[in-house]
Design an enzyme around this catalytic site. Sequence first.
Site, mmCIF file in Angstrom:
data_model
loop_
_atom_site.group_PDB
_atom_site.id
_atom_site.type_symbol
_atom_site.label_atom_id
_atom_site.label_comp_id
_atom_site.label_asym_id
_atom_site.label_seq_id
_atom_site.Cartn_x
_atom_site.Cartn_y
_atom_site.Cartn_z
ATOM 1 N N HIS A 50 17.738 41.808 31.584
ATOM 2 C CA HIS A 50 18.548 40.644 31.948
ATOM 3 C C HIS A 50 17.633 39.548 32.484
ATOM 4 O O HIS A 50 16.879 39.751 33.445
ATOM 5 C CB HIS A 50 19.603 41.034 32.987
ATOM 6 C CG HIS A 50 20.670 41.907 32.407
ATOM 7 N ND1 HIS A 50 21.218 42.976 33.065
ATOM 8 C CD2 HIS A 50 21.281 41.857 31.187
ATOM 9 C CE1 HIS A 50 22.136 43.543 32.283
ATOM 10 N NE2 HIS A 50 22.189 42.894 31.137
ATOM 11 N N GLU B 233 17.051 38.346 36.333
ATOM 12 C CA GLU B 233 16.709 39.321 37.369
ATOM 13 C C GLU B 233 15.197 39.355 37.563
ATOM 14 O O GLU B 233 14.515 40.320 37.237
ATOM 15 C CB GLU B 233 17.296 40.689 36.975
ATOM 16 C CG GLU B 233 18.828 40.618 36.889
ATOM 17 C CD GLU B 233 19.482 41.782 36.153
ATOM 18 O OE1 GLU B 233 18.784 42.746 35.821
ATOM 19 O OE2 GLU B 233 20.711 41.708 35.904
ATOM 20 N N ARG C 142 21.474 35.251 31.530
ATOM 21 C CA ARG C 142 21.433 36.719 31.558
ATOM 22 C C ARG C 142 21.043 37.333 30.206
ATOM 23 O O ARG C 142 20.293 38.297 30.128
ATOM 24 C CB ARG C 142 22.822 37.218 31.957
ATOM 25 C CG ARG C 142 23.071 38.712 31.782
ATOM 26 C CD ARG C 142 24.507 39.027 32.201
ATOM 27 N NE ARG C 142 24.951 40.350 31.826
ATOM 28 C CZ ARG C 142 24.891 41.418 32.618
ATOM 29 N NH1 ARG C 142 24.378 41.317 33.824
ATOM 30 N NH2 ARG C 142 25.342 42.570 32.209
ATOM 31 N N HIS D 56 16.572 46.635 37.144
ATOM 32 C CA HIS D 56 17.479 45.486 37.159
ATOM 33 C C HIS D 56 17.613 44.985 38.597
ATOM 34 O O HIS D 56 17.059 45.554 39.523
ATOM 35 C CB HIS D 56 18.871 45.913 36.663
ATOM 36 C CG HIS D 56 18.948 46.213 35.201
ATOM 37 N ND1 HIS D 56 19.609 45.408 34.304
ATOM 38 C CD2 HIS D 56 18.453 47.249 34.470
ATOM 39 C CE1 HIS D 56 19.520 45.925 33.096
ATOM 40 N NE2 HIS D 56 18.821 47.051 33.160
ATOM 41 N N GLU E 21 18.866 49.273 40.338
ATOM 42 C CA GLU E 21 19.261 47.915 40.744
ATOM 43 C C GLU E 21 18.534 47.613 42.046
ATOM 44 O O GLU E 21 18.842 48.170 43.095
ATOM 45 C CB GLU E 21 20.781 47.829 40.962
ATOM 46 C CG GLU E 21 21.620 48.107 39.715
ATOM 47 C CD GLU E 21 21.709 46.911 38.778
ATOM 48 O OE1 GLU E 21 21.153 45.836 39.100
ATOM 49 O OE2 GLU E 21 22.342 47.074 37.708
#
Length: 482
Positions: free
Chosen positions: A246, A249, A301, A372, A446
């Site tokens: 993405h 990020e 994104r 991410h 994440e």
Amino acid sequence: MEPWPRVFVLLAVTAAVLCTPLVNDLEPGKEWPPRNSVKQPLDEVNEPAKLQAIPEEETATGDPINDNLDIPEPEAQILTKTAFDDKVDYTGAQVWKVETNKNSIWLTIMRLRRRNLISTWAGNHSYVDVFIKPNAIENVTRVFQRENISYEVVIDDLQKRINEENPPLDENDIELQDRQGHRMTWKQYHRLSDIHDFMDYLAKTYPAIVSVKTIGHSYEGRDLKVLRISNGNPTNKAVFIDGGIHAREWISPATVTYFINQFAENFDVESDDIKNIDWYFLPVVNPDGYEYTHVGDRLWRKNRKPGVLGRNCIGTDLNRNFGYRWGGKGASSNPCSDIFRGSRAFSEPESRAVSEFISSSAAKFSAYLTYHSYGQYLLYPWGYDNALPPDHRDLDVVGKNIAQAIRQAGGTTYQVGSSSGLLYPASGGSDDWAKGQGIKYTYTIELRDTGRYGFVLPTTQIIPVAQESLAGLRVLAKQLHA
Ligand SMILES: [Zn+2]
């Protein structure tokens, strides 16, 4: 645990939501072996009739939420300029953290989202971060007051945060760049050319252990560069680590390149756990999107391939485009959506290159990590639905050990669980595909934070995030030798 309200599925899917005997026969730094015949896509991909069906969430509520079918989203374009030389301006845009302890709140958020007054960034069972355009703030405030929804303004001017996020380097760092032979610093978010030059520099400087290979090209023709670090031990297991699927990020490529630097520059003094693994790193899976976040829209994104609607709706969510249960829950068939799944599994050159490289490699991958942001989660499969792989207990135990190491190193708390269970179902993810290939330790990580800065994490956090993440990675490396 209570079953998820169906509305949540729809809402949350828009949120932001990661041994080689043949290879090692070659001298490090030399051309890697040619691909074996590429494996056939998994059966799930070959069921077009089933996969074309409208996901059940769309028809599940009385409220006709045709999120995946409403093709034009004119209002959504307000902040989205298509010209490259003209950066999207987020002055006055806000991010609110909204408590979601009642189903009615989800319904309201869905309604506002449908009217393009808000979009959702990240969320879990108890909260959701919503992004609000300046001209919608008054309207949304009124709705929240009327419905007694409590929220906190986390970012009151997004453009201000963006302006402060990535300041220029000071003189000392610029001097360091000149001395060290590459431009990476981990004190700044760097452009793609700095990242790629850094990888080439390491291959040239440490040819005995480091090699770089272009495994394909992005839609706009940029290299997809994988860097391998290996001591050539034929019994090594292999680990594949990617970042930047993405575009927005930014902390992800910064963290993955930090790992590369640590291992390559300090290989001789690294632990045997690290040395006796073949490491494969692809720091920027989505280079077109990444560059676009630097020059066009900081919050982009997807990749940059135009959809069937041409320039009006660009890009596919690469993390909905992988060919395991592609086209299921939590992915959109609407090319304008931020979670557009693409026209078919592996329709995008970036996801296709990753899958072809992994599936045809002579390396025996035992782990796949995909970095991410944001939310601080360690997620294991499955993502496509609320289901668990047979070895989920192993994944949970190792995930919790990794989280513990991260907490000890940096004081940061990560939640551990399956992505569908902890967050929401999302099909077509790279992690599900990797797990489907038989790669045991597959995690989507994440990174920081939990919403204070969201995607716009200041550069002062790069090194702390990377260091604590490295502590977690060492736990995984140890596990692979157990
Ligand atoms: Zn992501």
